[in-house]
Design a protein around this motif. Structure first.
Motif, PDB file in Angstrom:
ATOM      1  N   UNK A   1       0.851  -1.188   0.000  1.00  0.00           N
ATOM      2  CA  UNK A   1       0.000   0.000   0.000  1.00  0.00           C
ATOM      3  C   UNK A   1       0.889   1.241   0.000  1.00  0.00           C
ATOM      4  N   UNK A   2       0.534   2.184  -0.858  1.00  0.00           N
ATOM      5  CA  UNK A   2       1.230   3.466  -0.936  1.00  0.00           C
ATOM      6  C   UNK A   2       0.264   4.540  -0.466  1.00  0.00           C
ATOM      7  N   UNK A   3       0.594   5.174   0.640  1.00  0.00           N
ATOM      8  CA  UNK A   3      -0.298   6.145   1.276  1.00  0.00           C
ATOM      9  C   UNK A   3       0.221   7.559   1.008  1.00  0.00           C
ATOM     10  N   UNK A   4      -0.572   8.353   0.315  1.00  0.00           N
ATOM     11  CA  UNK A   4      -0.234   9.738  -0.009  1.00  0.00           C
ATOM     12  C   UNK A   4      -0.886  10.635   1.038  1.00  0.00           C
ATOM     13  N   UNK A   5      -0.070  11.416   1.746  1.00  0.00           N
ATOM     14  CA  UNK A   5      -0.531  12.125   2.930  1.00  0.00           C
ATOM     15  C   UNK A   5      -0.195  13.610   2.871  1.00  0.00           C
ATOM     16  N   UNK A   6      -1.103  14.419   3.418  1.00  0.00           N
ATOM     17  CA  UNK A   6      -0.804  15.827   3.648  1.00  0.00           C
ATOM     18  C   UNK A   6      -0.315  15.975   5.091  1.00  0.00           C
ATOM     19  N   UNK A   7       0.827  16.601   5.250  1.00  0.00           N
ATOM     20  CA  UNK A   7       1.398  16.789   6.580  1.00  0.00           C
ATOM     21  C   UNK A   7       0.624  17.856   7.354  1.00  0.00           C
ATOM     22  N   UNK A   8       0.549  17.660   8.671  1.00  0.00           N
ATOM     23  CA  UNK A   8       0.016  18.717   9.516  1.00  0.00           C
ATOM     24  C   UNK A   8       0.974  19.906   9.469  1.00  0.00           C
ATOM     25  N   UNK A   9       0.446  21.074   9.761  1.00  0.00           N
ATOM     26  CA  UNK A   9       1.251  22.289   9.659  1.00  0.00           C
ATOM     27  C   UNK A   9       2.508  22.182  10.528  1.00  0.00           C
ATOM     28  N   UNK A  10       3.638  22.483   9.931  1.00  0.00           N
ATOM     29  CA  UNK A  10       4.901  22.486  10.659  1.00  0.00           C
ATOM     30  C   UNK A  10       5.549  21.120  10.807  1.00  0.00           C
ATOM     31  N   UNK A  11       4.932  20.070  10.263  1.00  0.00           N
ATOM     32  CA  UNK A  11       5.483  18.718  10.394  1.00  0.00           C
ATOM     33  C   UNK A  11       6.210  18.312   9.109  1.00  0.00           C
ATOM     34  N   UNK A  12       7.068  17.297   9.239  1.00  0.00           N
ATOM     35  CA  UNK A  12       7.882  16.851   8.117  1.00  0.00           C
ATOM     36  C   UNK A  12       7.829  15.338   7.996  1.00  0.00           C
ATOM     37  N   UNK A  13       8.338  14.837   6.873  1.00  0.00           N
ATOM     38  CA  UNK A  13       8.442  13.394   6.700  1.00  0.00           C
ATOM     39  C   UNK A  13       9.303  12.780   7.793  1.00  0.00           C
ATOM     40  N   UNK A  14      10.310  13.506   8.238  1.00  0.00           N
ATOM     41  CA  UNK A  14      11.164  13.007   9.320  1.00  0.00           C
ATOM     42  C   UNK A  14      10.374  12.812  10.609  1.00  0.00           C
ATOM     43  N   UNK A  15       9.394  13.673  10.851  1.00  0.00           N
ATOM     44  CA  UNK A  15       8.535  13.516  12.036  1.00  0.00           C
ATOM     45  C   UNK A  15       7.697  12.242  11.935  1.00  0.00           C
ATOM     46  N   UNK A  16       7.209  11.946  10.727  1.00  0.00           N
ATOM     47  CA  UNK A  16       6.437  10.720  10.544  1.00  0.00           C
ATOM     48  C   UNK A  16       7.310   9.502  10.821  1.00  0.00           C
ATOM     49  N   UNK A  17       8.497   9.536  10.274  1.00  0.00           N
ATOM     50  CA  UNK A  17       9.421   8.419  10.471  1.00  0.00           C
ATOM     51  C   UNK A  17       9.743   8.217  11.954  1.00  0.00           C
ATOM     52  N   UNK A  18       9.970   9.316  12.664  1.00  0.00           N
ATOM     53  CA  UNK A  18      10.290   9.221  14.088  1.00  0.00           C
ATOM     54  C   UNK A  18       9.133   8.625  14.880  1.00  0.00           C
ATOM     55  N   UNK A  19       7.909   9.015  14.529  1.00  0.00           N
ATOM     56  CA  UNK A  19       6.737   8.493  15.235  1.00  0.00           C
ATOM     57  C   UNK A  19       6.566   6.999  14.983  1.00  0.00           C
ATOM     58  N   UNK A  20       6.776   6.564  13.751  1.00  0.00           N
ATOM     59  CA  UNK A  20       6.642   5.141  13.435  1.00  0.00           C
ATOM     60  C   UNK A  20       7.726   4.322  14.126  1.00  0.00           C
ATOM     61  N   UNK A  21       8.926   4.844  14.158  1.00  0.00           N
ATOM     62  CA  UNK A  21      10.008   4.121  14.841  1.00  0.00           C
ATOM     63  C   UNK A  21       9.738   4.045  16.340  1.00  0.00           C
ATOM     64  N   UNK A  22       9.231   5.115  16.922  1.00  0.00           N
ATOM     65  CA  UNK A  22       8.925   5.103  18.358  1.00  0.00           C
ATOM     66  C   UNK A  22       7.869   4.066  18.690  1.00  0.00           C
ATOM     67  N   UNK A  23       6.882   3.897  17.785  1.00  0.00           N
ATOM     68  CA  UNK A  23       5.821   2.925  18.026  1.00  0.00           C
ATOM     69  C   UNK A  23       6.292   1.495  17.812  1.00  0.00           C
ATOM     70  N   UNK A  24       7.069   1.262  16.768  1.00  0.00           N
ATOM     71  CA  UNK A  24       7.314  -0.113  16.334  1.00  0.00           C
ATOM     72  C   UNK A  24       8.713  -0.666  16.625  1.00  0.00           C
TER      73      UNK A  24
END
Length: 350
Positions: A248-271
């Motif tokens: 699955x390829x998920x195309x996402x709009x970031x919340x204001x002030x957030x970056x792809x690096x923030x997404x990666x950090x959140x996923x790593x923290x969870x998993x």
């Protein structure tokens, strides 16, 4: 005398049933003592699935012949609408066994949503309160005590692994999610369908159930809960010419002030502490060959070339982590067994 937990499998002649047996037959604390397949009742399992011959499994039988009190757990691999009636009969009339359902019948919390997406009224909506959505890594505590564990669909498993942590952390705009999904032909089941014939599906890539796939209901339900607001997700599945695998390829709009690096950090923290969900090194592209035959889910995050957007890609084996493997994982959680037991298969390559 064996101290293994006694299990029945309903719907042993389907692909998910076959993979549940392939994995579960070597589980040290699980013994399959009854298998049902009404159209094949009386036959040895090896006549239906030759690769499962010689494993000492019981002959196939009719569901009506089952004595439910004989089992600790019933795995249900029947089609939707068939499962709900049998599960209701078990739960309403017997204090055991526990149910691990791989159909859609108890996944949706709202009975009206079930009727909308599956075309018939749920016969036992009062049992929904006894059911837990069986996305193992996100509902582990609830699964431990649930009477009915409703395993998610294969597409939602892949997409929700990627999206729930991001929606919970308010890192993305939940109203702007587009999921481009692809699955091997086994995802359509073992029944005869024209679009899954070799000459129809081979050397062809095709979308299906555009804007109407039933798994949309699960995606909307779980992402809405994570985001704490009602959302509808854009979701388009495609059939790809291979037997198993899903991406699955998920195309996402970031919340204001957030970056792809923030997404990666959140996923790593969870998993990072999870045995079956891996966040790949930066720049590594997930592919179905990384997970084939395993209970793994591989995820990665990429910055989109469009400012303010990101792309998250997840892959899993639709028959394992997307179905039978997740069912075994939920069995382990429910019965207090080490969660990785019976699920440490390395991906098959090539």
């Amino acid at each position: 005398m064996s101290n293994k937990l006694k299990a029945a499998l309903l719907g042993a002649s389907g692909y998910t049933g076959a993979d549940l047996l392939r994995i579960g037959v070597l589980h040290p604390q699980l013994e399959f003592t009854a298998l049902t397949a009404n159209t094949h009742a009386g036959k040895p399992l090896g006549t239906v699935f030759p690769h499962l011959d010689g494993l000492g499994l019981p002959r196939l039988q009719q569901t009506d012949d089952m004595k439910w009190q004989d089992f600790d757990v019933v795995f249900c691999g029947l089609p939707h609408a068939t499962s709900q009636e049998i599960i209701a009969e078990i739960v309403e009339n017997h204090d055991r066994p526990r149910i691990i359902d791989m159909s859609a019948d108890y996944r949706l919390r709202d009975p009206d949503s079930y009727q909308k997406w599956y075309g018939n009224k749920h016969i036992a909506p009062h049992l929904q309160e006894k059911a837990v959505y069986g996305l193992s890594e996100h509902y582990r505590e609830q699964i431990k005590d649930a009477r009915i564990i409703a395993c998610p669909g294969c597409y939602p498993t892949a997409a929700l692994m990627a999206l729930i942590p991001l929606a919970k952390a308010a890192l993305i705009d939940p109203a702007d999610i587009i999921i481009d999904a692809k699955s091997g032909v086994s995802g359509a089941g073992r029944g005869l369908k024209q679009n899954t014939l070799f000459t129809e599906a081979g050397e062809s890539l095709s979308p299906y159930a555009v804007a109407s796939h039933r798994h949309s209901a699960e995606l909307d339900q779980e992402i809405s809960l994570a985001a704490e607001q009602q959302v509808a997700v854009g979701f388009t599945p495609h059939l790809i010419p291979m037997s198993r695998g899903e991406l699955v390829t998920c195309h996402l709009r970031l919340a204001e002030g957030k970056s792809a690096a923030d997404l990666r950090a959140a996923l790593k923290a969870k998993y990072d502490v999870e045995p079956f969900v891996h966040i790949l090194d930066e720049g590594v592209m997930p592919s179905t060959s990384m997970v084939r035959g395993s209970n793994l889910c591989k995820i990665n995050v990429f910055e989109d070339r469009i400012p303010g957007r990101a792309i998250v890609i997840a892959t899993l084996d639709n028959l394992v982590k997307g179905s039978a493997g997740q069912a075994i994982q939920n069995f382990n959680i429910a019965f207090g067994i080490e969660e990785t037991t019976g699920l440490q298969q390395v991906a098959m390559f090539p």
